[in-house]
Design a protein around this motif. Structure first.
Motif, PDB file in Angstrom:
ATOM      1  N   VAL A 128       0.941  -0.799   0.429  1.00 22.26           N
ATOM      2  CA  VAL A 128       0.498   0.233   0.035  1.00 22.26           C
ATOM      3  C   VAL A 128       0.999   1.177   0.179  1.00 22.26           C
ATOM      4  CG1 VAL A 128      -0.026  -0.184   2.249  1.00 22.26           C
ATOM      5  CG2 VAL A 128      -1.856   1.288   1.185  1.00 22.26           C
ATOM      6  N   ASP A 129       1.795   1.393   0.239  1.00 22.21           N
ATOM      7  CA  ASP A 129       3.143   2.525   0.570  1.00 22.21           C
ATOM      8  C   ASP A 129       4.609   1.590   1.197  1.00 22.21           C
ATOM      9  OD1 ASP A 129       2.867   1.343   3.599  1.00 22.21           O
ATOM     10  OD2 ASP A 129       2.002   3.897   4.036  1.00 22.21           O
ATOM     11  N   PRO A 134       3.653   6.350  -1.574  1.00 21.53           N
ATOM     12  CA  PRO A 134       2.203   5.201  -2.438  1.00 21.53           C
ATOM     13  C   PRO A 134       3.220   4.147  -3.155  1.00 21.53           C
ATOM     14  CG  PRO A 134       1.546   7.487  -2.488  1.00 21.53           C
ATOM     15  CD  PRO A 134       2.567   7.781  -2.440  1.00 21.53           C
ATOM     16  N   TYR A 138      -1.893   1.219  -3.943  1.00 21.11           N
ATOM     17  CA  TYR A 138      -2.218   2.687  -2.846  1.00 21.11           C
ATOM     18  C   TYR A 138      -3.922   3.147  -3.125  1.00 21.11           C
ATOM     19  CZ  TYR A 138      -2.489   7.350  -0.351  1.00 21.11           C
ATOM     20  OH  TYR A 138      -2.536   8.125   0.273  1.00 21.11           O
TER      21      TYR A 138
END
Length: 221
Positions: A128-129, A134, A138
């Protein structure tokens, strides 16, 4: 906690708690706890929240599964994502091994499972990051039912999937069969998985997993 500290913690989460949750799903999947009863993918109450399916969205019929072929790239037009896919296994702790953090734009495919487009449920996981920005999944929670996911395969074919469900599953009462089990026997299905919910500064984890479910509706070259 600063934004940078929070981002770093969120990134490290993906090699710990998030993939431990995924491991539970793989364990159940390996024991053939697969088919999910019709209707159970819809949003309910308590530990499961979902974007759901707007009543006006008409989803296309499933097409028969393709043969086995390894994924090379995943395209998600709604997210503006075109990402290479690499096979991943399990790490020494028994959790799925995500792509390295220095490759935030890469998606991992659980190589011991189904191949995208073949019968069964193929699993694609993404960060997701990272510590600074990101990553590839993300915006995964913004995907909506009816949108398209394409997987380019190493036999020259493109497996085209239609999203039919977007869930945010809380970790406190995580249902691995609901997350990873095949929704309809004989279909080629796909799951896209990353972290979601809110960030808990005490436990230093996200509170949920975002899981996008899709099924094969077309193919091309």
């Amino acid at each position: 906690m600063s934004g940078q500290e929070r981002s770093s913690t969120a990134g490290r989460l993906l090699t710990g708690a998030a993939w431990a949750v995924l491991l539970l799903g793989l364990w159940l999947w390996g024991r053939e706890v697969t088919d999910v009863r019709p209707g159970t993918s819809a949003p309910t109450t308590g530990d499961m929240a979902a974007v759901g399916r707007p009543p006006e969205v008409q989803l296309p019929p499933a097409r028969p599964p393709l043969g086995n072929a390894k994924p090379q790239r995943v395209d998600i037009p709604a997210m503006g994502v075109q990402a290479p896919v690499v096979a991943r296994g399990l790490d020494p702790q028994g959790a799925i091994d995500p792509p390295p953090f220095d490759q935030p734009g890469v998606v991992g495919w659980y190589g011991a499972g189904a191949t995208p487009g073949a019968a069964g449920t193929a699993l694609l996981v993404g960060h997701v990051d990272t510590e600074t920005r990101p990553a590839v999944f993300y915006r995964l929670s913004t995907v909506r039912p009816g949108e398209t996911v394409r997987v380019v395969r190493d036999d020259g074919t493109v497996a085209e999937f239609t999203v039919d469900d977007v869930q945010v599953l809380q970790r406190d009462h995580f249902d691995a069969r609901q997350a990873y089990g095949t929704r309809q026997s004989g279909r080629a299905e796909l799951r896209l998985i990353t972290c979601g919910g809110t960030f808990d500064a005490t436990s230093r984890t996200y509170t949920a997993n975002v899981i996008v479910s899709a099924y094969l509706t077309g193919s091309g070259v």
